[in-house]
Design an enzyme around this catalytic site. Structure first.
Site, PDB file in Angstrom:
ATOM      1  N   SER A 139     -35.525   2.206  15.663  1.00  0.00           N
ATOM      2  CA  SER A 139     -36.329   1.110  16.011  1.00  0.00           C
ATOM      3  C   SER A 139     -37.420   1.380  16.860  1.00  0.00           C
ATOM      4  CB  SER A 139     -35.593  -0.155  16.393  1.00  0.00           C
ATOM      5  OG  SER A 139     -35.042  -0.771  15.311  1.00  0.00           O
ATOM      6  N   LYS A 168     -24.768  -8.133  17.513  1.00  0.00           N
ATOM      7  CA  LYS A 168     -25.516  -9.098  16.619  1.00  0.00           C
ATOM      8  C   LYS A 168     -24.843 -10.540  16.607  1.00  0.00           C
ATOM      9  CE  LYS A 168     -27.718  -6.134  13.433  1.00  0.00           C
ATOM     10  NZ  LYS A 168     -27.939  -5.647  11.850  1.00  0.00           N
ATOM     11  N   ASN A 192     -30.803 -10.546  14.816  1.00  0.00           N
ATOM     12  CA  ASN A 192     -30.950  -8.999  15.157  1.00  0.00           C
ATOM     13  C   ASN A 192     -32.657  -9.110  15.790  1.00  0.00           C
ATOM     14  OD1 ASN A 192     -32.750  -9.718  13.022  1.00  0.00           O
ATOM     15  ND2 ASN A 192     -32.574  -7.809  11.987  1.00  0.00           N
ATOM     16  N   ASP A 250     -32.680  -9.114   8.657  1.00  0.00           N
ATOM     17  CA  ASP A 250     -32.209  -8.040   7.526  1.00  0.00           C
ATOM     18  C   ASP A 250     -32.331  -8.351   6.049  1.00  0.00           C
ATOM     19  OD1 ASP A 250     -31.463  -6.354   9.521  1.00  0.00           O
ATOM     20  OD2 ASP A 250     -29.333  -7.122   9.894  1.00  0.00           O
ATOM     21  N   ALA A 252     -18.693  -6.258   1.902  1.00  0.00           N
ATOM     22  CA  ALA A 252     -18.733  -7.663   2.740  1.00  0.00           C
ATOM     23  C   ALA A 252     -18.955  -7.543   4.150  1.00  0.00           C
ATOM     24  CB  ALA A 252     -17.527  -8.336   2.400  1.00  0.00           C
ATOM     25  N   GLY A 253     -19.602  -6.895   4.776  1.00  0.00           N
ATOM     26  CA  GLY A 253     -19.780  -6.798   6.252  1.00  0.00           C
ATOM     27  C   GLY A 253     -21.037  -7.544   6.722  1.00  0.00           C
ATOM     28  N   GLY A 254     -21.512  -7.417   7.687  1.00  0.00           N
ATOM     29  CA  GLY A 254     -22.640  -8.142   8.296  1.00  0.00           C
ATOM     30  C   GLY A 254     -23.721  -7.858   7.539  1.00  0.00           C
ATOM     31  N   ALA A 255     -24.285  -6.733   7.053  1.00  0.00           N
ATOM     32  CA  ALA A 255     -25.305  -6.498   6.013  1.00  0.00           C
ATOM     33  C   ALA A 255     -25.030  -7.348   4.741  1.00  0.00           C
ATOM     34  CB  ALA A 255     -25.446  -4.851   5.910  1.00  0.00           C
ATOM     35  N   ILE A 300     -28.260   0.637   1.000  1.00  0.00           N
ATOM     36  CA  ILE A 300     -28.996   0.256   2.259  1.00  0.00           C
ATOM     37  C   ILE A 300     -28.451   1.577   3.421  1.00  0.00           C
ATOM     38  CG2 ILE A 300     -28.891  -2.039   1.739  1.00  0.00           C
ATOM     39  CD1 ILE A 300     -26.895  -2.446   4.244  1.00  0.00           C
ATOM     40  N   GLY A 328     -32.705   3.087   1.150  1.00  0.00           N
ATOM     41  CA  GLY A 328     -32.525   1.964   2.056  1.00  0.00           C
ATOM     42  C   GLY A 328     -33.242   2.151   3.238  1.00  0.00           C
TER      43      GLY A 328
HETATM   44  P1  NAP Z   1     -19.872  -3.478   8.723  1.00  0.00           P
HETATM   45  O1  NAP Z   1     -19.939  -5.009   9.177  1.00  0.00           O
HETATM   46  O2  NAP Z   1     -19.113  -2.897   9.680  1.00  0.00           O
HETATM   47  O3  NAP Z   1     -19.336  -3.662   7.174  1.00  0.00           O
HETATM   48  C1  NAP Z   1     -18.863  -2.361   6.661  1.00  0.00           C
HETATM   49  C2  NAP Z   1     -18.695  -2.359   5.346  1.00  0.00           C
HETATM   50  O4  NAP Z   1     -18.465  -1.087   4.662  1.00  0.00           O
HETATM   51  C3  NAP Z   1     -17.341  -3.527   4.896  1.00  0.00           C
HETATM   52  O5  NAP Z   1     -17.510  -4.341   3.858  1.00  0.00           O
HETATM   53  C4  NAP Z   1     -16.318  -2.184   4.832  1.00  0.00           C
HETATM   54  O6  NAP Z   1     -15.032  -2.625   4.000  1.00  0.00           O
HETATM   55  C5  NAP Z   1     -16.986  -1.376   4.115  1.00  0.00           C
HETATM   56  N1  NAP Z   1     -16.477   0.171   4.208  1.00  0.00           N
HETATM   57  C6  NAP Z   1     -16.352   0.947   5.306  1.00  0.00           C
HETATM   58  N2  NAP Z   1     -15.659   2.013   5.096  1.00  0.00           N
HETATM   59  C7  NAP Z   1     -15.228   1.917   3.760  1.00  0.00           C
HETATM   60  C8  NAP Z   1     -14.444   2.762   3.038  1.00  0.00           C
HETATM   61  N3  NAP Z   1     -13.934   4.160   3.362  1.00  0.00           N
HETATM   62  N4  NAP Z   1     -14.342   2.327   1.819  1.00  0.00           N
HETATM   63  C9  NAP Z   1     -14.734   1.032   1.217  1.00  0.00           C
HETATM   64  N5  NAP Z   1     -15.631   0.390   2.067  1.00  0.00           N
HETATM   65  C10 NAP Z   1     -15.692   0.821   3.398  1.00  0.00           C
HETATM   66  O7  NAP Z   1     -21.288  -2.926   8.657  1.00  0.00           O
HETATM   67  P2  NAP Z   1     -22.645  -3.305   8.214  1.00  0.00           P
HETATM   68  O8  NAP Z   1     -23.512  -3.692   9.517  1.00  0.00           O
HETATM   69  O9  NAP Z   1     -22.680  -4.351   7.202  1.00  0.00           O
HETATM   70  O10 NAP Z   1     -23.529  -2.154   8.087  1.00  0.00           O
HETATM   71  C11 NAP Z   1     -22.889  -1.279   6.601  1.00  0.00           C
HETATM   72  C12 NAP Z   1     -23.933  -0.147   6.264  1.00  0.00           C
HETATM   73  O11 NAP Z   1     -25.216  -0.650   6.097  1.00  0.00           O
HETATM   74  C13 NAP Z   1     -23.942   0.701   7.299  1.00  0.00           C
HETATM   75  O12 NAP Z   1     -24.006   1.979   6.990  1.00  0.00           O
HETATM   76  C14 NAP Z   1     -25.318   0.640   8.025  1.00  0.00           C
HETATM   77  O13 NAP Z   1     -25.869   1.674   8.648  1.00  0.00           O
HETATM   78  C15 NAP Z   1     -26.076   0.211   6.797  1.00  0.00           C
HETATM   79  N6  NAP Z   1     -27.132  -0.686   7.286  1.00  0.00           N
HETATM   80  C16 NAP Z   1     -28.369  -0.374   6.983  1.00  0.00           C
HETATM   81  C17 NAP Z   1     -29.496  -1.359   7.112  1.00  0.00           C
HETATM   82  C18 NAP Z   1     -31.001  -0.879   6.961  1.00  0.00           C
HETATM   83  O14 NAP Z   1     -31.848  -1.389   7.388  1.00  0.00           O
HETATM   84  N7  NAP Z   1     -31.262   0.031   5.665  1.00  0.00           N
HETATM   85  C19 NAP Z   1     -29.271  -2.378   7.977  1.00  0.00           C
HETATM   86  C20 NAP Z   1     -27.980  -2.651   8.349  1.00  0.00           C
HETATM   87  C21 NAP Z   1     -26.808  -1.823   7.935  1.00  0.00           C
HETATM   88  P3  NAP Z   1     -13.892  -3.486   4.746  1.00  0.00           P
HETATM   89  O15 NAP Z   1     -14.303  -4.784   5.079  1.00  0.00           O
HETATM   90  O16 NAP Z   1     -12.623  -3.531   3.893  1.00  0.00           O
HETATM   91  O17 NAP Z   1     -13.773  -2.767   6.245  1.00  0.00           O
END
Ligand code: NAP
Length: 286
Positions: A26, A75, A96, A112, A139-142, A229, A252
């Site tokens: 950022s 967040k 955010n 986001d 199914a995380g935050g994003a 993403i 992404g």
């Molecule tokens: P988060 O809330 O920690 O969620 C992570 C997600 O990934 C969960 O659904 C998790 O599954 C899954 N996961 C992690 N390791 C895994 C594995 N080995 N096998 C299968 N599923 C797995 O993170 P987030 O904030 O949503 O971010 C997720 C990704 O998006 C990150 O790489 C982040 O850098 C990227 N992102 C990009 C942007 C952008 O602007 N382009 C914005 C936000 C995020 P479980 O629920 O089973 O743990």
């Protein structure tokens, strides 16, 4: 990159709070825009440990900040520290972008989902999401932000497939029956992919240091769009597989760039453009 010689005492100041924060793109993004538009402003990384978050947030108006971005791991925690939330931030339970209002109160927003949709729409092939089926992996935050935005864009079916099914079920409970939560099994994946108009990776898989995400792209309809993403690396194995199958792919990085626009507009007074120059600066920048 930060041109300190043009900063005056009246400069507007914003930043990004995270822990750690050194990885954040950022500062490079906002500084590129500040320079591009010749704005008397600064954008700084703010390394804020979780135990200091409340003090740091309260200190923003006291220090004369215009606002701040909020990144991992703050967040959700920052929500309770806001005076007001936009409907999107309230719906997601995550902030955010903080905007300091003229009366010094704190408005929390979440951009986001906006960034995700704007990135798809800015694709030269012109994405229109009305009425289709999206398959969201993760199914995380994003994923929550993206599901809410896809609902607002008129997708009428969203399959959320996650390793931990309970999180996908929670999204369905929060956002309604348009969300179909599914476990991450070959059968569930195949069933969903066969009718997908849009496939989105929101998991951390494919990021540097993580295993690649492998999906059978042959199952997707020919017209499907595939987007990841993860932007580090920019060309993930997931996107390369989709491109090799002849599908339309969207990387992404644009989501990251577009999610920054509402904050920049609120803090510095204009809606900045996402251009190739900005992409290059953020990709190469430090
Ligand atoms: P988060 O809330 O920690 O969620 C992570 C997600 O990934 C969960 O659904 C998790 O599954 C899954 N996961 C992690 N390791 C895994 C594995 N080995 N096998 C299968 N599923 C797995 O993170 P987030 O904030 O949503 O971010 C997720 C990704 O998006 C990150 O790489 C982040 O850098 C990227 N992102 C990009 C942007 C952008 O602007 N382009 C914005 C936000 C995020 P479980 O629920 O089973 O743990």
């Amino acid at each position: 990159m930060l041109n300190l010689t043009t900063l005056t005492g009246a400069a507007r100041v914003a930043g990004v709070m995270g822990w750690p924060v050194s990885h954040s793109k950022s500062p490079m993004l906002h500084r590129t825009w500040l320079t591009r538009y010749g704005i008397d402003g600064a954008y700084v990384p703010l390394a804020v440990a979780p135990q200091n978050l409340a003090d740091a947030v309260r200190g923003l108006p006291a220090l004369g900040f215009s606002g701040a971005n909020v990144t991992i791991p703050h967040k959700e925690a920052v929500v309770a520290m806001m005076d007001r939330l936009t409907p999107t931030a309230a719906r997601l339970g995550a902030v955010n972008t903080i905007i300091i209002e003229p009366d010094r109160s704190l408005l929390g927003d979440n951009t986001d989902g906006f960034g995700f949709i704007e990135n798809l729409k800015s694709d030269p092939a012109g994405w229109t999401g009305r009425g289709g089926h999206a398959v969201v992996l993760g199914a995380g935050g994003a994923a929550r932000a993206i599901c809410a935005a896809l609902i607002d864009e008129g997708m009428n079916r969203i399959s959320v497939i996650n390793r931990s099914r309970d999180k996908a079920v929670r999204i369905a409970a929060d956002f309604g029956s348009v969300i179909e939560p599914r476990p991450w099994t070959e059968t569930d994946l195949s069933f969903a992919l066969k009718s997908a108009d849009l496939l989105v990776n929101t998991t951390a898989l494919g990021m540097i240091g993580q295993p690649d995400l492998s999906v059978d792209m042959a199952l997707l309809p020919d017209h499907a769009t595939v987007t990841d993403i993860v932007y580090n690396p920019l060309q993930t194995a997931f996107l390369m597989d989709a491109a090799a199958r002849g599908l339309r792919v969207v990387d992404g990085l644009g989501m990251l760039l577009h999610q920054g626009r509402p904050g920049f507009r609120a803090w510095f007074g204009l809606d900045p453009e996402v251009t190739d120059e900005v992409r290059t600066a953020v990709l190469g920048g430090s």
